[in-house]
Design an enzyme around this catalytic site. Structure first.
Site, mmCIF file in Angstrom:
data_model
loop_
_atom_site.group_PDB
_atom_site.id
_atom_site.type_symbol
_atom_site.label_atom_id
_atom_site.label_comp_id
_atom_site.label_asym_id
_atom_site.label_seq_id
_atom_site.Cartn_x
_atom_site.Cartn_y
_atom_site.Cartn_z
ATOM 1 N N ASP A 82 -19.255 -12.791 -12.185
ATOM 2 C CA ASP A 82 -19.407 -12.406 -10.780
ATOM 3 C C ASP A 82 -19.268 -10.888 -10.670
ATOM 4 O O ASP A 82 -18.633 -10.239 -11.488
ATOM 5 C CB ASP A 82 -18.394 -13.111 -9.880
ATOM 6 C CG ASP A 82 -17.019 -13.237 -10.509
ATOM 7 O OD1 ASP A 82 -16.767 -12.613 -11.547
ATOM 8 O OD2 ASP A 82 -16.186 -13.970 -9.949
ATOM 9 N N GLU A 152 -16.469 -13.632 -3.752
ATOM 10 C CA GLU A 152 -15.339 -13.484 -2.843
ATOM 11 C C GLU A 152 -15.596 -14.126 -1.475
ATOM 12 O O GLU A 152 -14.649 -14.378 -0.719
ATOM 13 C CB GLU A 152 -14.988 -12.008 -2.656
ATOM 14 C CG GLU A 152 -14.504 -11.311 -3.918
ATOM 15 C CD GLU A 152 -13.170 -11.834 -4.441
ATOM 16 O OE1 GLU A 152 -12.545 -12.676 -3.760
ATOM 17 O OE2 GLU A 152 -12.772 -11.414 -5.535
#
Length: 421
Positions: A82, A152
């Site tokens: 990520d 997130e």
């Protein structure tokens, strides 16, 4: 040739990559980008993969990048990292600390920091991708390097899936990912079954009746109402969830009023829940709704509360066979004592949305990022919980051996499928 022998051959060039990889990491750290804004990061990733000979697909689901490297007949393994950072002002004092600012989704300027280690994830996956590209005689099959936005927010994996990911890549035999955590650098932590909790954020708008602060009898005070809801919610896990079941319910934000002598007409609560099972999740959400409505009724609210669920994360439930396979590979490769079961983590991830959508098994593990001597000292005096953790403005994984061990973990795990027999 065993998979470990393949991994060792692939990693034989790792030392030569050290300066390149550390420079990449520092660059990513100095230039963090918020969720769905990872334009610079994804551009660098795409450029690096293209230079290594990968078939590159950019802007998948917005800012996602996928590289595919075919190397003859054999299995297909997907490695994922990520890329997004957080609206946090860095306080590490590092000479490569972030001073970046950005505009968030609400239009506000905010400091930005890689406070969760995603810069480590990107750097280690690029390192693994380069090693596989440079040592093609040591493995066979297809490697997919997937760089995901917006973890997130919990929707980055879904945006890539919805952006046509399945049509861009061969179906993998396994999906693999890792996260840097507060454990000694150099350690790796596989765990079978549920590893990261599912999570939901909940926003509750409670309604009252506004008035002058000197005339509370004319109001229905939402500050009092919100306080009663918060107090009542504290009993849900303690008194409604069966002992032994895991559950977290945290009220993270209360917003009400603008001035000391004004009683507002509404209040907003924001909550976060963490669970390892769908029944417990459903139980918590039902309790939240029941309490908010009941306390509103008890206060004489003019209307029922509004309840919004957002930023939901799936359970990360590691496949038993895939986890056993990488654990054996880790134990065969890494020094004794460095492969440790980190146990269940209360953090959450959306990685599993990718393999779930593709219908393939997956496993996700932790890698240590804390200086081993610092961790040992904290462990000796019982202060491990005080070490800067993910999302802290002080969170700063040590450069080495975090990068080298994280890169090795990706190579060893993928080689468990791609290593030449």
């Amino acid at each position: 040739m065993t998979s470990t022998a393949s991994a060792r051959r692939i990693l034989s060039g790792q030392d030569a990559l050290r300066d390149w990889q550390e420079a990449l990491y520092k660059d990513f750290h100095v230039h963090p980008e918020l969720s769905h804004q990872e334009e610079r990061t994804s551009g660098i990733v795409a450029e690096q993969l293209t230079g290594l000979g990968y078939e590159v697909h950019s802007k998948v689901g917005g800012t996602g990048v996928v590289g595919v490297l075919a190397n003859g007949d054999g299995p297909t393994a997907l490695l994922r990292a990520d890329m997004d950072a957080l609206p946090v002002k860095e306080a590490t004092g590092l000479d490569y600390a972030s001073t970046a600012v950005a505009i968030d989704d609400a239009g506000n300027q905010t400091p930005v920091m890689h406070a969760c280690g995603h810069d480590v994830h990107v750097s280690t996956l690029l390192g693994a991708a380069r090693l596989f590209a440079e040592q093609r005689d040591a493995w066979a099959g297809t490697l997919i390097a997937l760089f995901q936005p917006a973890e997130e927010l919990g929707d980055g994996a879904k945006t890539m899936v919805d952006g046509g990911l399945a049509g861009l890549i061969p179906t993998p035999d396994v999906a693999l990912a890792q996260h840097v955590l507060v454990h000694p650098a150099g350690t790796v932590g596989p765990h079978p079954g549920p590893f990261l909790s599912m999570a939901d954020s909940v926003r509750i708008t409670l309604y009252g009746r506004g008035s002058h602060g000197s005339m509370p009898h004319l109001s229905i005070d939402p500050a009092v109402l919100a306080s009663m809801v918060v107090v009542r919610l504290q009993g849900v896990v303690a008194r409604e969830v069966q002992p032994g079941e895991f559950a977290v319910l945290t009220v993270g934000r209360i917003a009400v009023g603008a001035k000391s002598n004004i009683i507002d007409d509404h209040a907003v609560l924001e909550l976060n829940i963490r669970t390892y099972s769908q029944p417990i999740r459903d139980q918590l959400l039902a309790a939240i709704e029941r309490i908010a409505k009941a306390e509103s009724a008890a206060s004489g609210s003019p209307k029922e509360p509004e309840i919004e669920i957002y930023n939901s994360y799936p359970l990360t439930d590691n496949d038993a066979d895939a986890t056993a396979r990488i654990t054996a590979a880790f134990e065969d490769f890494f020094p004794a004592g460095t492969v440790q079961d980190f146990g269940r983590q209360t953090a959450s991830e959306d990685f599993s949305d990718v393999p779930t959508a593709l219908g393939v098994p997956y496993t996700y593990w932790g890698v240590g990022g804390t200086d081993a001597a610092v961790y040992a000292a904290a462990e000796a005096d019982g202060t491990v919980s005080s070490l800067p953790a993910n999302h802290s403005p002080m969170f700063a994984p040590v450069l080495q051996p975090t990068l080298s061990s994280g890169t090795a973990a990706l190579v060893v795990a993928a080689s468990a499928w791609l290593g030449r027999a």
